[in-house]
Design an enzyme around this catalytic site. Structure first.
Site, mmCIF file in Angstrom:
data_model
loop_
_atom_site.group_PDB
_atom_site.id
_atom_site.type_symbol
_atom_site.label_atom_id
_atom_site.label_comp_id
_atom_site.label_asym_id
_atom_site.label_seq_id
_atom_site.Cartn_x
_atom_site.Cartn_y
_atom_site.Cartn_z
ATOM 1 N N HIS A 211 0.840 -1.194 0.000
ATOM 2 C CA HIS A 211 0.000 0.000 0.000
ATOM 3 C C HIS A 211 0.875 1.243 0.000
ATOM 4 O O HIS A 211 2.084 1.185 0.186
ATOM 5 C CB HIS A 211 -0.982 0.011 1.177
ATOM 6 C CG HIS A 211 -0.363 0.213 2.516
ATOM 7 N ND1 HIS A 211 -1.079 0.660 3.599
ATOM 8 C CD2 HIS A 211 0.890 0.039 2.975
ATOM 9 C CE1 HIS A 211 -0.305 0.752 4.663
ATOM 10 N NE2 HIS A 211 0.897 0.374 4.304
ATOM 11 N N CYS B 90 6.099 5.869 4.311
ATOM 12 C CA CYS B 90 4.868 5.152 3.934
ATOM 13 C C CYS B 90 4.185 5.795 2.733
ATOM 14 O O CYS B 90 3.234 5.250 2.191
ATOM 15 C CB CYS B 90 3.906 5.079 5.114
ATOM 16 S SG CYS B 90 4.543 4.103 6.477
ATOM 17 N N HIS C 295 4.911 0.071 -0.527
ATOM 18 C CA HIS C 295 5.658 -0.766 0.405
ATOM 19 C C HIS C 295 4.689 -1.808 0.940
ATOM 20 O O HIS C 295 3.474 -1.667 0.804
ATOM 21 C CB HIS C 295 6.274 0.065 1.543
ATOM 22 C CG HIS C 295 5.273 0.632 2.486
ATOM 23 N ND1 HIS C 295 4.516 1.756 2.177
ATOM 24 C CD2 HIS C 295 4.879 0.236 3.721
ATOM 25 C CE1 HIS C 295 3.710 2.024 3.198
ATOM 26 N NE2 HIS C 295 3.909 1.113 4.141
ATOM 27 N N HIS D 192 3.441 -5.100 3.835
ATOM 28 C CA HIS D 192 3.376 -5.603 5.204
ATOM 29 C C HIS D 192 2.910 -7.051 5.192
ATOM 30 O O HIS D 192 2.179 -7.475 4.297
ATOM 31 C CB HIS D 192 2.381 -4.794 6.053
ATOM 32 C CG HIS D 192 2.770 -3.380 6.255
ATOM 33 N ND1 HIS D 192 3.712 -2.982 7.170
ATOM 34 C CD2 HIS D 192 2.348 -2.240 5.639
ATOM 35 C CE1 HIS D 192 3.847 -1.666 7.124
ATOM 36 N NE2 HIS D 192 3.020 -1.191 6.194
ATOM 37 N N ASP E 166 -4.980 -10.519 -0.116
ATOM 38 C CA ASP E 166 -3.683 -11.197 -0.058
ATOM 39 C C ASP E 166 -2.912 -11.072 -1.369
ATOM 40 O O ASP E 166 -3.449 -11.329 -2.452
ATOM 41 C CB ASP E 166 -3.877 -12.672 0.301
ATOM 42 C CG ASP E 166 -2.575 -13.358 0.680
ATOM 43 O OD1 ASP E 166 -1.677 -12.689 1.239
ATOM 44 O OD2 ASP E 166 -2.446 -14.572 0.414
ATOM 45 N N HIS E 167 -1.660 -10.681 -1.240
ATOM 46 C CA HIS E 167 -0.747 -10.493 -2.376
ATOM 47 C C HIS E 167 -1.297 -9.502 -3.392
ATOM 48 O O HIS E 167 -1.199 -9.690 -4.593
ATOM 49 C CB HIS E 167 -0.387 -11.837 -3.022
ATOM 50 C CG HIS E 167 0.547 -12.622 -2.169
ATOM 51 N ND1 HIS E 167 0.097 -13.443 -1.170
ATOM 52 C CD2 HIS E 167 1.895 -12.677 -2.140
ATOM 53 C CE1 HIS E 167 1.138 -14.000 -0.561
ATOM 54 N NE2 HIS E 167 2.245 -13.544 -1.130
ATOM 55 N N GLU F 131 -0.187 -4.550 11.833
ATOM 56 C CA GLU F 131 0.540 -4.154 10.628
ATOM 57 C C GLU F 131 2.013 -4.542 10.752
ATOM 58 O O GLU F 131 2.663 -4.882 9.765
ATOM 59 C CB GLU F 131 0.404 -2.653 10.416
ATOM 60 C CG GLU F 131 0.949 -2.176 9.094
ATOM 61 C CD GLU F 131 0.649 -0.717 8.855
ATOM 62 O OE1 GLU F 131 -0.116 -0.435 7.919
ATOM 63 O OE2 GLU F 131 1.176 0.127 9.608
#
Length: 135
Positions: free
Chosen positions: A15, A34, A40, A42, A80-81, A125
């Site tokens: 994100h 960020c 980037h 998480h 996810d991903h 996070e």
């Protein structure tokens, strides 16, 4: 007699924290690294809790296998991903902060659960940063 049950799942997502109404300088000042225009990622840890009275016939507040399937369908299969900003419609107009991700997870799950069940979402996070949302 209320009992709380929970299910923990993991998802990985990228994100960028960015407010399109602000200048690049203000975004950098508020969001720091960020706000990287290349995004980037998480390794998120999501815990979903349901609180209610156990069913007298099954002893369950809610079947944990059903909860696992619900989380997979409503959250993991979508988040996810993925790049949350680019790939997930929920965040096209919503900054994907941990707070907003937790609220979106709650909103995606709530319509599929009986009204008498209290729903709570905790999203880690990082190992040290987390948020909780109770609706």
């Amino acid at each position: 007699m209320n009992v709380t049950i929970g299910r923990t799942e993991h998802f990985n997502a990228a994100h960028r924290l960015h407010n399109t109404g602000w200048s690049d300088e203000q975004n950098t000042a508020v969001f720091g690294p960020c706000n990287n225009p290349n995004y980037h990622g998480h390794n998120y840890v999501l815990t979903v809790r349901l609180t209610g009275t156990p069913d007298p016939d099954t002893g369950y507040v809610y079947d944990l296998k059903r909860l696992s399937d619900l989380i997979k369908r409503e959250i993991l299969d979508t988040f996810d991903h993925r790049n949350l900003n680019l790939d997930v419609a929920d965040f096209r107009q919503l900054n994907p902060t941990a707070e907003n991700i937790a609220m979106v997870c709650w909103q995606r799950l709530r319509p599929h659960l009986a009204a008498h069940l209290a729903l709570s979402v905790t999203l880690h996070e990082t190992d040290r940063n987390f948020v909780e949302y109770h609706g």
